[in-house]
Write a protein that holds these residues in place. Structure first.
Motif, PDB file in Angstrom:
ATOM      1  N   GLU A 134       0.836  -1.215   0.000  1.00 21.51           N
ATOM      2  CA  GLU A 134       0.000   0.000   0.000  1.00 21.51           C
ATOM      3  C   GLU A 134       0.864   1.255   0.000  1.00 21.51           C
ATOM      4  OE1 GLU A 134      -1.049   0.303   4.730  1.00 21.51           O
ATOM      5  OE2 GLU A 134      -1.364   1.901   3.292  1.00 21.51           O
ATOM      6  N   ILE A 135       2.027   1.196   0.672  1.00 19.38           N
ATOM      7  CA  ILE A 135       2.885   2.395   0.683  1.00 19.38           C
ATOM      8  C   ILE A 135       3.412   2.663  -0.727  1.00 19.38           C
ATOM      9  CG2 ILE A 135       5.057   3.397   1.524  1.00 19.38           C
ATOM     10  CD1 ILE A 135       4.647   1.764   4.097  1.00 19.38           C
ATOM     11  N   ARG A 136       3.883   1.599  -1.396  1.00 20.99           N
ATOM     12  CA  ARG A 136       4.412   1.789  -2.754  1.00 20.99           C
ATOM     13  C   ARG A 136       3.311   2.228  -3.724  1.00 20.99           C
ATOM     14  NH1 ARG A 136       9.310   3.214  -2.001  1.00 20.99           N
ATOM     15  NH2 ARG A 136      10.714   1.582  -1.326  1.00 20.99           N
ATOM     16  N   LEU A 137       2.099   1.724  -3.505  1.00 21.26           N
ATOM     17  CA  LEU A 137       0.996   2.142  -4.386  1.00 21.26           C
ATOM     18  C   LEU A 137       0.658   3.623  -4.161  1.00 21.26           C
ATOM     19  CD1 LEU A 137      -1.141   1.512  -6.520  1.00 21.26           C
ATOM     20  CD2 LEU A 137      -2.653   0.728  -4.688  1.00 21.26           C
ATOM     21  N   ALA A 138       0.616   4.026  -2.887  1.00 21.45           N
ATOM     22  CA  ALA A 138       0.311   5.434  -2.587  1.00 21.45           C
ATOM     23  C   ALA A 138       1.381   6.350  -3.183  1.00 21.45           C
ATOM     24  CB  ALA A 138       0.215   5.636  -1.073  1.00 21.45           C
ATOM     25  N   GLU A 139       2.632   5.909  -3.061  1.00 23.51           N
ATOM     26  CA  GLU A 139       3.745   6.704  -3.605  1.00 23.51           C
ATOM     27  C   GLU A 139       3.616   6.835  -5.127  1.00 23.51           C
ATOM     28  OE1 GLU A 139       7.515   4.674  -3.440  1.00 23.51           O
ATOM     29  OE2 GLU A 139       8.616   6.555  -3.346  1.00 23.51           O
ATOM     30  N   ARG A 140       3.321   5.712  -5.752  1.00 20.95           N
ATOM     31  CA  ARG A 140       3.204   5.676  -7.209  1.00 20.95           C
ATOM     32  C   ARG A 140       2.067   6.579  -7.693  1.00 20.95           C
ATOM     33  NH1 ARG A 140       4.115   1.290 -10.756  1.00 20.95           N
ATOM     34  NH2 ARG A 140       4.258   2.313 -12.769  1.00 20.95           N
ATOM     35  N   LEU A 141       0.930   6.480  -7.008  1.00 25.47           N
ATOM     36  CA  LEU A 141      -0.222   7.289  -7.400  1.00 25.47           C
ATOM     37  C   LEU A 141       0.056   8.766  -7.133  1.00 25.47           C
ATOM     38  CD1 LEU A 141      -3.072   7.008  -8.528  1.00 25.47           C
ATOM     39  CD2 LEU A 141      -3.910   6.634  -6.203  1.00 25.47           C
ATOM     40  N   GLY A 142       0.682   9.037  -5.998  1.00 24.53           N
ATOM     41  CA  GLY A 142       1.016  10.422  -5.650  1.00 24.53           C
ATOM     42  C   GLY A 142       1.946  11.060  -6.670  1.00 24.53           C
ATOM     43  N   ARG A 143       2.828  10.248  -7.261  1.00 22.89           N
ATOM     44  CA  ARG A 143       3.743  10.795  -8.277  1.00 22.89           C
ATOM     45  C   ARG A 143       3.063  10.942  -9.639  1.00 22.89           C
ATOM     46  NH1 ARG A 143       8.395  11.158  -5.656  1.00 22.89           N
ATOM     47  NH2 ARG A 143       9.010   9.515  -4.204  1.00 22.89           N
ATOM     48  N   LEU A 144       2.026  10.133  -9.851  1.00 22.96           N
ATOM     49  CA  LEU A 144       1.305  10.193 -11.126  1.00 22.96           C
ATOM     50  C   LEU A 144       0.334  11.380 -11.169  1.00 22.96           C
ATOM     51  CD1 LEU A 144       0.754   8.466 -13.755  1.00 22.96           C
ATOM     52  CD2 LEU A 144      -1.070   7.344 -12.475  1.00 22.96           C
ATOM     53  N   LEU A 145      -0.245  11.695 -10.003  1.00 23.50           N
ATOM     54  CA  LEU A 145      -1.261  12.752  -9.940  1.00 23.50           C
ATOM     55  C   LEU A 145      -0.618  14.133  -9.962  1.00 23.50           C
ATOM     56  CD1 LEU A 145      -3.528  11.115  -7.229  1.00 23.50           C
ATOM     57  CD2 LEU A 145      -4.279  11.803  -9.508  1.00 23.50           C
ATOM     58  N   PRO A 146      -1.353  15.130 -10.479  1.00 24.27           N
ATOM     59  CA  PRO A 146      -0.819  16.500 -10.431  1.00 24.27           C
ATOM     60  C   PRO A 146      -0.878  17.063  -9.009  1.00 24.27           C
ATOM     61  CG  PRO A 146      -3.023  16.495 -11.361  1.00 24.27           C
ATOM     62  CD  PRO A 146      -2.664  15.053 -11.134  1.00 24.27           C
ATOM     63  N   GLU A 147      -0.049  18.066  -8.751  1.00 25.89           N
ATOM     64  CA  GLU A 147      -0.139  18.805  -7.479  1.00 25.89           C
ATOM     65  C   GLU A 147      -1.533  19.409  -7.366  1.00 25.89           C
ATOM     66  OE1 GLU A 147       1.804  19.229  -5.012  1.00 25.89           O
ATOM     67  OE2 GLU A 147       3.805  18.680  -5.706  1.00 25.89           O
ATOM     68  N   PRO A 148      -2.122  19.504  -6.187  1.00 27.97           N
ATOM     69  CA  PRO A 148      -1.558  19.114  -4.890  1.00 27.97           C
ATOM     70  C   PRO A 148      -2.009  17.728  -4.429  1.00 27.97           C
ATOM     71  CG  PRO A 148      -3.494  20.460  -4.512  1.00 27.97           C
ATOM     72  CD  PRO A 148      -3.413  20.243  -6.011  1.00 27.97           C
ATOM     73  N   LEU A 149      -2.512  16.882  -5.351  1.00 31.41           N
ATOM     74  CA  LEU A 149      -3.048  15.579  -4.925  1.00 31.41           C
ATOM     75  C   LEU A 149      -1.898  14.628  -4.599  1.00 31.41           C
ATOM     76  CD1 LEU A 149      -5.844  15.219  -7.635  1.00 31.41           C
ATOM     77  CD2 LEU A 149      -6.089  16.043  -5.292  1.00 31.41           C
ATOM     78  N   ARG A 150      -1.607  14.469  -3.355  1.00 28.01           N
ATOM     79  CA  ARG A 150      -0.434  13.686  -2.958  1.00 28.01           C
ATOM     80  C   ARG A 150      -0.761  12.508  -2.057  1.00 28.01           C
ATOM     81  NH1 ARG A 150       1.251  14.708  -6.553  1.00 28.01           N
ATOM     82  NH2 ARG A 150       2.915  16.055  -7.244  1.00 28.01           N
TER      83      ARG A 150
END
Ligand SMILES: Cc1ncc(COP(=O)(O)O)c(C=O)c1O
Length: 436
Positions: free
Chosen positions: A92-108
């Motif tokens: 779940e941590i790696r998925l959150a990181e991956r999604l956070g990097r894919l999404l535009p700011e400020p969606l982290r």
């Protein structure tokens, strides 16, 4: 009877009539009964093959049994299927990181749940905690799920007879330009539906507004794409009132509309985003993403959402594999290319058959609206149902919306040009038969 299930269709249907709860959307108790799938095709118990232009329940949009999902799930099963959700797990941590990097700011910041409904429910509760309000509005043809709050905000149907909805949930006018609810024309209306909607919202509010929840393209409501400018203007009006904009991209996100997220076309970043459907590549998985600022405030205020299977490593592994496929196979570009091909086929049918009043949609979320008369636009509902039934008999699956007058096509990204040709030929024949 096919060799490897050891069952017959007749026996299974009899057992289903006795033991399976009915009440399915677009239900049929006469089959087919599916037993296997691969790419854009599924097979029933009799060995008959179908082109699945509904991507299962839209969740197999990567293609049925995509090898990357099968591999990731297999590996997760060897390691850890389920985990204590009060603690972190690596997936779940790696998925959150991956999604956070894919999404535009400020969606982290993201959290993971199981269904689209529970993600929307969580998004609404985040908006309520953050704003201190409770009122939420949604367009009158939207679909957000079948939990209590999301069903109450699902105005496309399936709404009646479940008791009183919560206070503070409101409908606003959707920009359904083919059938404008206030009888205007999109090139000259000046988005009057938004003026009318906010006049009503402002009249109804008890000064506790929280959010507007909307799809960027209304799928279950009939494949309705808002006109350019609608989404930015909606966001601006939410801002003026201290309402958050929650975008439900559960159908439209992750490549399907030809962009990674449908909101990119309008240059609008929501305050809260929900993903579901094909996010797990066929495994149940949904996400809520928001800014660090919103996350910090609501966590400080003791926001909790958890279910038995929140953040399960199995589902999160499937989500990571989906993002690998999204980027590795360039799914947004695939959707654009296949969309151009399929849409041109549908438009050609629109030229041949008077019954086709409108061809619309974006990427691989396409629809045609059937009318008995192009002037009066009387919906051709029985005709739509007859066309879908003939297509099913000839091996093409899609879904019907607006009581049968909208045919909705969501073919998987794995669909080949030949499969599009085949589907278009089946559809053409079915429309010709019904219109004869
Ligand atoms: C736009 C949208 N939101 C929410 C949902 C509900 O998702 P689920 O059925 O996973 O609860 C759906 C399901 O079709 C949907 O299309």
């Amino acid at each position: 009877m096919t060799a490897d299930t050891g069952d017959s269709e007749g026996d299974l249907l009899q057992a289903a009539r006795q033991f399976s709860f009915g009440g399915r959307m677009d239900a049929s108790d006469a089959g087919p009964i599916f037993v296997r799938g691969s790419g854009s095709e599924v097979e029933d118990i009799n060995g008959k093959r179908y082109l699945d232009f509904n991507s299962g329940q839209m969740c197999a949009w990567l293609g049925h049994n995509h090898p990357a999902i099968v591999k990731a799930v297999g590996e997760a099963c060897e390691r850890l299927i389920h985990a204590h959700s009060s603690y972190y797990n690596d997936q779940e941590i790696r998925l959150a990181e991956r999604l956070g990097r894919l999404l535009p700011e400020p969606l982290r910041k993201s959290l993971f749940l199981q269904s689209g409904a529970d993600a929307n429910e969580a998004a609404i509760n985040i908006a309520r905690k953050y704003t201190g309000g409770f009122e939420v509005a949604s367009p009158h043809i939207s679909f957000h799920g079948m939990s209590d709050t999301t069903r109450a905000l699902t105005f496309a149907g399936w709404h009646r007879g479940y008791g009183p909805p919560q206070p503070g949930l409101m409908a606003m006018l959707a920009p359904y330009c083919y059938r404008c609810p206030i009888a205007l024309k999109p090139d000259s209306c000046g988005l009057a539906c938004l003026d009318a909607s906010f006049e009503l919202i402002d009249a109804q509010t008890t000064s506790r507004p929280a959010a507007v929840l909307t799809e960027p393209i209304f799928s279950a409501g009939g494949v309705i794409e808002p006109p350019p400018g609608w989404l930015p203007e909606l966001k601006a009006r939410c801002r003026e009132r201290g309402m958050l904009l929650i975008l439900d991209e559960e159908q439209t996100g992750l490549g399907k509309t030809g962009d990674t997220f449908a909101f990119e076309q309008e240059g609008v970043v929501p305050d809260i985003l929900t993903l579901a459907k094909h996010f797990g590549g066929g495994i149940t998985l949904s996400a809520v993403s928001t800014s660090a600022e919103i996350e910090e405030q609501v966590v400080e205020d003791e926001f909790i959402v958890t279910h038995s299977h929140s953040n399960d490593p199995l589902a999160c592994a499937a989500g990571r594999a989906t993002l690998d496929v999204l980027e590795g196979e360039g799914l947004a570009n695939v959707a654009r290319r296949l969309s151009a091909r399929l849409k041109s086929k549908l438009q050609a049918l629109g030229e041949r058959f008077e019954i086709i009043g409108d061809v619309r949609g974006r990427g691989l979320l396409l629809g045609i609206e059937l009318v008995r008369d192009r002037e009066t636009k009387e919906p051709a509902t029985t005709e739509g149902r007859a066309i879908a039934q003939r297509c099913l008999e000839h091996g093409l699956i899609f879904s019907l919306r607006r009581e049968g007058s909208v045919l909705r096509f969501v073919p998987p990204a794995s669909t080949t040009d030949d499969q599009i040709e085949e589907a278009a030929a089946i559809l053409e024949e079915a429309i010709a038969e019904v219109c004869r």
